[in-house]
Design a protein around this motif. Structure first.
Motif, PDB file in Angstrom:
ATOM      1  N   GLU A 207       0.806  -1.221   0.000  1.00 57.40           N
ATOM      2  CA  GLU A 207       0.000   0.000   0.000  1.00 57.40           C
ATOM      3  C   GLU A 207       0.836   1.267   0.000  1.00 57.40           C
ATOM      4  OE1 GLU A 207      -3.058  -0.056   2.971  1.00 57.40           O
ATOM      5  OE2 GLU A 207      -4.244  -1.501   1.818  1.00 57.40           O
ATOM      6  N   GLY A 208       2.157   1.128  -0.054  1.00 55.77           N
ATOM      7  CA  GLY A 208       2.980   2.318  -0.144  1.00 55.77           C
ATOM      8  C   GLY A 208       4.396   2.054   0.292  1.00 55.77           C
ATOM      9  N   THR A 209       5.269   2.991  -0.050  1.00 56.85           N
ATOM     10  CA  THR A 209       6.655   2.955   0.413  1.00 56.85           C
ATOM     11  C   THR A 209       6.999   4.331   0.960  1.00 56.85           C
ATOM     12  OG1 THR A 209       7.567   3.588  -1.735  1.00 56.85           O
ATOM     13  CG2 THR A 209       7.285   1.229  -1.306  1.00 56.85           C
ATOM     14  N   GLU A 210       8.055   4.377   1.765  1.00 52.02           N
ATOM     15  CA  GLU A 210       8.466   5.631   2.394  1.00 52.02           C
ATOM     16  C   GLU A 210       9.992   5.678   2.424  1.00 52.02           C
ATOM     17  OE1 GLU A 210       7.979   7.969   6.708  1.00 52.02           O
ATOM     18  OE2 GLU A 210       6.950   6.062   6.331  1.00 52.02           O
ATOM     19  N   ILE A 211      10.558   6.801   1.974  1.00 53.10           N
ATOM     20  CA  ILE A 211      12.003   6.989   2.001  1.00 53.10           C
ATOM     21  C   ILE A 211      12.404   7.533   3.369  1.00 53.10           C
ATOM     22  CG2 ILE A 211      13.954   8.210   0.994  1.00 53.10           C
ATOM     23  CD1 ILE A 211      12.832   6.054  -0.784  1.00 53.10           C
ATOM     24  N   LEU A 212      13.421   6.924   3.979  1.00 51.48           N
ATOM     25  CA  LEU A 212      13.862   7.296   5.320  1.00 51.48           C
ATOM     26  C   LEU A 212      15.353   7.632   5.318  1.00 51.48           C
ATOM     27  CD1 LEU A 212      12.122   4.367   7.257  1.00 51.48           C
ATOM     28  CD2 LEU A 212      11.217   6.672   6.901  1.00 51.48           C
ATOM     29  N   GLU A 213      15.780   8.290   6.371  1.00 52.44           N
ATOM     30  CA  GLU A 213      17.190   8.591   6.623  1.00 52.44           C
ATOM     31  C   GLU A 213      17.856   9.256   5.414  1.00 52.44           C
ATOM     32  OE1 GLU A 213      19.378   5.307   8.230  1.00 52.44           O
ATOM     33  OE2 GLU A 213      17.751   4.733   9.616  1.00 52.44           O
ATOM     34  N   ASP A 214      17.210  10.333   4.936  1.00 50.11           N
ATOM     35  CA  ASP A 214      17.750  11.125   3.827  1.00 50.11           C
ATOM     36  C   ASP A 214      18.054  10.273   2.598  1.00 50.11           C
ATOM     37  OD1 ASP A 214      17.649  13.473   5.366  1.00 50.11           O
ATOM     38  OD2 ASP A 214      19.609  13.014   6.266  1.00 50.11           O
ATOM     39  N   GLY A 215      17.148   9.348   2.317  1.00 43.33           N
ATOM     40  CA  GLY A 215      17.280   8.542   1.105  1.00 43.33           C
ATOM     41  C   GLY A 215      18.114   7.301   1.240  1.00 43.33           C
ATOM     42  N   LYS A 216      18.587   7.005   2.436  1.00 44.60           N
ATOM     43  CA  LYS A 216      19.423   5.813   2.619  1.00 44.60           C
ATOM     44  C   LYS A 216      18.608   4.526   2.760  1.00 44.60           C
ATOM     45  CE  LYS A 216      23.231   8.332   4.829  1.00 44.60           C
ATOM     46  NZ  LYS A 216      24.043   8.463   6.068  1.00 44.60           N
ATOM     47  N   LYS A 217      17.357   4.660   3.232  1.00 41.85           N
ATOM     48  CA  LYS A 217      16.537   3.472   3.440  1.00 41.85           C
ATOM     49  C   LYS A 217      15.144   3.677   2.857  1.00 41.85           C
ATOM     50  CE  LYS A 217      18.817   1.568   7.547  1.00 41.85           C
ATOM     51  NZ  LYS A 217      18.610   1.021   8.911  1.00 41.85           N
ATOM     52  N   ARG A 218      14.484   2.542   2.564  1.00 43.75           N
ATOM     53  CA  ARG A 218      13.110   2.578   2.071  1.00 43.75           C
ATOM     54  C   ARG A 218      12.266   1.600   2.882  1.00 43.75           C
ATOM     55  NH1 ARG A 218      13.792   1.964  -3.126  1.00 43.75           N
ATOM     56  NH2 ARG A 218      13.212   4.066  -3.809  1.00 43.75           N
ATOM     57  N   LYS A 219      11.087   2.068   3.293  1.00 41.78           N
ATOM     58  CA  LYS A 219      10.147   1.212   4.032  1.00 41.78           C
ATOM     59  C   LYS A 219       9.023   0.771   3.092  1.00 41.78           C
ATOM     60  CE  LYS A 219       8.960   1.967   8.328  1.00 41.78           C
ATOM     61  NZ  LYS A 219       8.346   2.486   9.582  1.00 41.78           N
ATOM     62  N   PHE A 220       8.784  -0.537   3.064  1.00 41.92           N
ATOM     63  CA  PHE A 220       7.705  -1.126   2.266  1.00 41.92           C
ATOM     64  C   PHE A 220       6.558  -1.489   3.213  1.00 41.92           C
ATOM     65  CE2 PHE A 220      11.553  -1.640  -0.102  1.00 41.92           C
ATOM     66  CZ  PHE A 220      11.194  -1.539  -1.449  1.00 41.92           C
ATOM     67  N   LYS A 221       5.358  -1.027   2.889  1.00 44.71           N
ATOM     68  CA  LYS A 221       4.217  -1.196   3.786  1.00 44.71           C
ATOM     69  C   LYS A 221       3.215  -2.171   3.169  1.00 44.71           C
ATOM     70  CE  LYS A 221       4.773   3.551   5.447  1.00 44.71           C
ATOM     71  NZ  LYS A 221       4.135   4.886   5.625  1.00 44.71           N
ATOM     72  N   TRP A 222       3.218  -3.403   3.712  1.00 42.03           N
ATOM     73  CA  TRP A 222       2.336  -4.462   3.229  1.00 42.03           C
ATOM     74  C   TRP A 222       1.154  -4.631   4.176  1.00 42.03           C
ATOM     75  CZ3 TRP A 222       2.916  -7.035  -1.376  1.00 42.03           C
ATOM     76  CH2 TRP A 222       4.113  -6.816  -2.052  1.00 42.03           C
ATOM     77  N   ARG A 223      -0.027  -4.864   3.602  1.00 42.27           N
ATOM     78  CA  ARG A 223      -1.249  -4.996   4.386  1.00 42.27           C
ATOM     79  C   ARG A 223      -2.030  -6.228   3.937  1.00 42.27           C
ATOM     80  NH1 ARG A 223       1.668  -2.014   6.561  1.00 42.27           N
ATOM     81  NH2 ARG A 223       1.329   0.199   7.077  1.00 42.27           N
ATOM     82  N   HIS A 224      -2.389  -7.040   4.927  1.00 39.40           N
ATOM     83  CA  HIS A 224      -3.191  -8.242   4.634  1.00 39.40           C
ATOM     84  C   HIS A 224      -4.376  -8.249   5.587  1.00 39.40           C
ATOM     85  CE1 HIS A 224      -4.316 -12.175   3.333  1.00 39.40           C
ATOM     86  NE2 HIS A 224      -4.059 -12.748   4.492  1.00 39.40           N
ATOM     87  N   ARG A 225      -5.580  -8.113   5.053  1.00 41.77           N
ATOM     88  CA  ARG A 225      -6.779  -7.954   5.875  1.00 41.77           C
ATOM     89  C   ARG A 225      -7.658  -9.194   5.809  1.00 41.77           C
ATOM     90  NH1 ARG A 225      -5.519  -2.981   3.544  1.00 41.77           N
ATOM     91  NH2 ARG A 225      -5.143  -1.311   5.084  1.00 41.77           N
TER      92      ARG A 225
END
Length: 668
Positions: A207-225
């Protein structure tokens, strides 16, 4: 016996499988409702650091503690919502903050933890399989890349996150956030070098991704309902190439996603191209895909997984996607219906889900190529050993038996029910038309089968389940018949093999080929007797007869004998086969001197052999007394075929259908 499954089921033996179950220590005093994992994964030095937010509901009053499990190698730093916690081995006692919970009251905690899961290396069908944190390096120099995967099916989700063991503790939904370094690896795709980013894949929908730590990391957001057991969770990280196809059905559509090593895109094409057909076949068999609002994914790990892959929920893990491993996708995709969505109520009921997943391999071949090829898959899964499907003792567990014998039991159930009621039953279970529980027991399975099959007249399948699920072995038949003015007199001789306690009762089909080439089918009821005579009315002349032509009974049919007269019978007929039925040992006796003809006929298969063909014919002159012969069928070890052996005398004709199985895999 695969040790992995045996160990998993040993664990299940001592665990209640209903969410509301409790024991004297209060281990099961809450129902888990929701998980939210927030993980940071180090790729270079594989390690997990993160937290899991847990919501739960008390099943009785005065709940002030709960138990969790967490594998060796994983350490807990703190638990929000707890006044204290104690750990002994893999078991954690959490003392809840605040006042005790009342029955049906909701509670919540957040567990902060980190570490490296302690892996298990186990032998599964001769392969060394690792469960836990899987790591695989691929390529060299600038093409070097790495795969990390968290996979612990079956029954080992606790190895990498705090939860409760067992298949019964399903939560209503789960969120998985995975943070990884922003990284690319070079791969050759369609003869061009490309930079492929690393991706984190989990269950459900991204459902989305988010860039963290000034572009050093990426968070992947998975959802299972959807409801999910802990061992059906997974995380996979690599420089995957993502391929997507859209599956469309009446009233809905969803994506089928493939996460593939980019260097393997070409070899995965056949499986990708067939994926919509696979989903159409399984939907026709089991009903609409239960997670169609989130889609379906196939993830390549490049590691031996055993068990034909892993059925993590909405996403199946496979070793690779080469076309000759397509059956792994079929098998594990079938588990989305039976295994994930509908789960065994107790460990003894696991045969149902394993049998249906294996049966899906046959229905896939039927869907593509028809009943003849469907039967070939059944031939390859024959199981002539002893042992029950519903076990009294966990030490008797055999995954091979549950898979192979179970598959044939499902096939026979289809035979006695008929296609219409059989498929209504499977769809009725997955669509929860006969109850809202997503757990299925053997008794409940039988009751639902009886409900749908009893539309026109009451059906009782107790005899079937007693013989094939709670009993052992199979019937051994000798069939004799003699033409009459109105049909035939049929004699069925049944023998017991060593260890067999009962004779079998089954309906049996007899197919008559009439003089004009048309066929007529009759059904007779075979009783649990050593010797039974049945009059079958036909009212027409016929040229030939086949007993159980489509193998709706799993059996050893030693021979069929047509009695022409009583003047010069052939006696003591014995037809034995070995080496995948390629080698035949034939013996018989003729009290009177007579010429006997032996024919070997190759049967049509509807694919490359369109009509029966006599391969060999030999007449043995003036036979008297005992005669023994042996010969081999002209079938290479990697091939299969169906043949009929005929022994023709003056007074009788013996025949036996010989289904030659594949001895060696074409691909390894």
């Amino acid at each position: 016996m695969p040790n992995l499954l045996k160990l998993a089921l040993l664990a299940l033996l001592f665990l209640p499988l209903h969410l509301s179950a409790q024991d004297s220590d209060g281990l099961y005093n809450v129902n888990m409702k929701f998980y939210h994992l927030d993980l940071d994964i180090d790729i270079d030095k594989p390690k997990i650091k993160g937290s899991i937010y847990i919501e739960f509901v008390a099943v009785k009053d005065q709940i002030d503690e709960l138990y969790l499990d967490l594998g060796e190698g994983m350490k807990i730093s703190k638990i929000d919502g707890a006044s204290a916690f104690e750990r002994e081995g893999e078991e954690i006692l959490v003392k809840l903050s605040g006042r005790p919970l009342r029955k049906e009251e909701r509670g919540k905690i957040t567990v902060h933890y980190e570490g490296v899961p302690q892996n298990e290396q186990l032998d599964v069908d001769g392969e060394t399989v690792t469960k836990g944190l899987l790591v695989k390096d691929r390529g060299k120099d600038k093409f070097q890349s790495r795969l990390l995967a968290l996979a612990a099916y079956p029954q080992a989700g606790y190895r990498w996150f705090p939860c409760r063991r067992g298949i019964g503790d399903k939560v209503d939904s789960v969120y998985v956030d995975v943070t990884i370094p922003v990284r690319f690896s070079t791969a050759v795709v369609q003869e061009k070098e490309r930079k492929i980013p690393y991706t984190a894949v989990s269950n459900g929908v991204l459902e989305g991704t988010e860039i963290l730590e000034d572009g050093k990391k990426r968070k992947f957001k998975w959802r299972h309902r959807h409801r999910i057991a802990p061992h059906h969770l997974t995380v996979a990280v690599s420089n995957f190439a993502k391929m997507e196809v859209e599956y469309k059905a009446k009233g809905y559509s969803f994506p089928i996603n493939f996460y593939i090593f980019p260097e393997h895109l070409e070899e995965a094409n056949a499986t990708i191209n067939r994926s919509k057909e696979i989903m159409a076949c399984l939907s026709r068999t089991f009903g609409p895909y239960p997670y169609r609002d989130e889609g379906f994914s196939v993830i390549e790990l490049g590691l031996p997984l055993g068990l034909d892959g892993m059925p993590t929920q909405t996403a199946v893990l496979v070793e690779d996607l080469r076309s000759f491993h397509m059956y792994q996708v079929v098998h594990q995709a079938a588990n989305m219906w039976f295994g994930n969505h509908i789960s065994p109520e107790a460990w003894q009921d696991a045969w149902i889900t394993e049998a249906l997943a294996t049966y899906a391999e046959a229905t896939w071949q039927e869907y593509k190529r028809g009943l003849n090829v469907y039967q070939i898959i059944l031939d390859q899964k024959e199981y002539y050993e002893g042992g029950k499907l519903y076990l009294d003792n966990i030490n008797e567990y055999s995954q091979e038996r549950l898979s192979k014998k179970g598959m044939y039991v499902i096939h026979m159930l289809r035979g006695i029910m008929g296609d219409e009621y059989f498929y209504q039953t499977l769809k009725g279970i997955t669509e929860l038309k006969r109850g809202k529980s997503t757990y299925l027991s053997t008794q409940r399975f039988r009751e639902i089968c009886e409900y749908y099959a009893s539309e026109n007249e009451p059906k009782d399948f107790k005899y079937f389940f007693d013989q094939w699920v709670f009993g052992e072995y199979y019937p051994t038949y000798k069939i004799e018949y003699e033409k009459t003015r109105s049909g035939i007199n049929l004699r069925v001789l049944q023998e017991k093999i060593e260890g067999q306690k009962q004779f079998f009762e089954m309906p049996a089909r007899i197919r008559f080929t009439l003089e004009d080439g048309s066929t007529v089918e009759k059904v007779v009821q075979l009783k649990a007797l050593a010797d039974q005579t049945i009059e079958v009315e036909l009212g027409k002349d016929f040229n030939s007869l086949e007993f159980d032509p489509f193998n709706w009974i799993f059996k050893d049919l030693q021979y069929s004998r047509e009695i022409l007269s009583s003047r010069s019978p052939i006696e003591n007929m014995s037809i034995k086969t070995s080496q995948g039925r390629r080698k035949i040992a034939l013996s018989f006796a003729s009290p009177k001197k007579q010429n006997i003809e032996i024919q070997l006929i190759q049967k049509a298969n509807g694919v490359d052999i369109l009509e029966d063909k006599i391969l060999q014919s030999q007449e043995i002159k003036k036979v008297k007394g005992k005669k023994e012969l042996s010969f081999k069928l002209p079938v290479p070890p990697k091939s299969r075929g169906v043949f009929e052996l005929k022994i023709i005398g003056k007074s009788d004709v013996f025949s036996k259908t010989i289904r030659v199985t594949q001895l060696e895999k074409r691909f390894k």
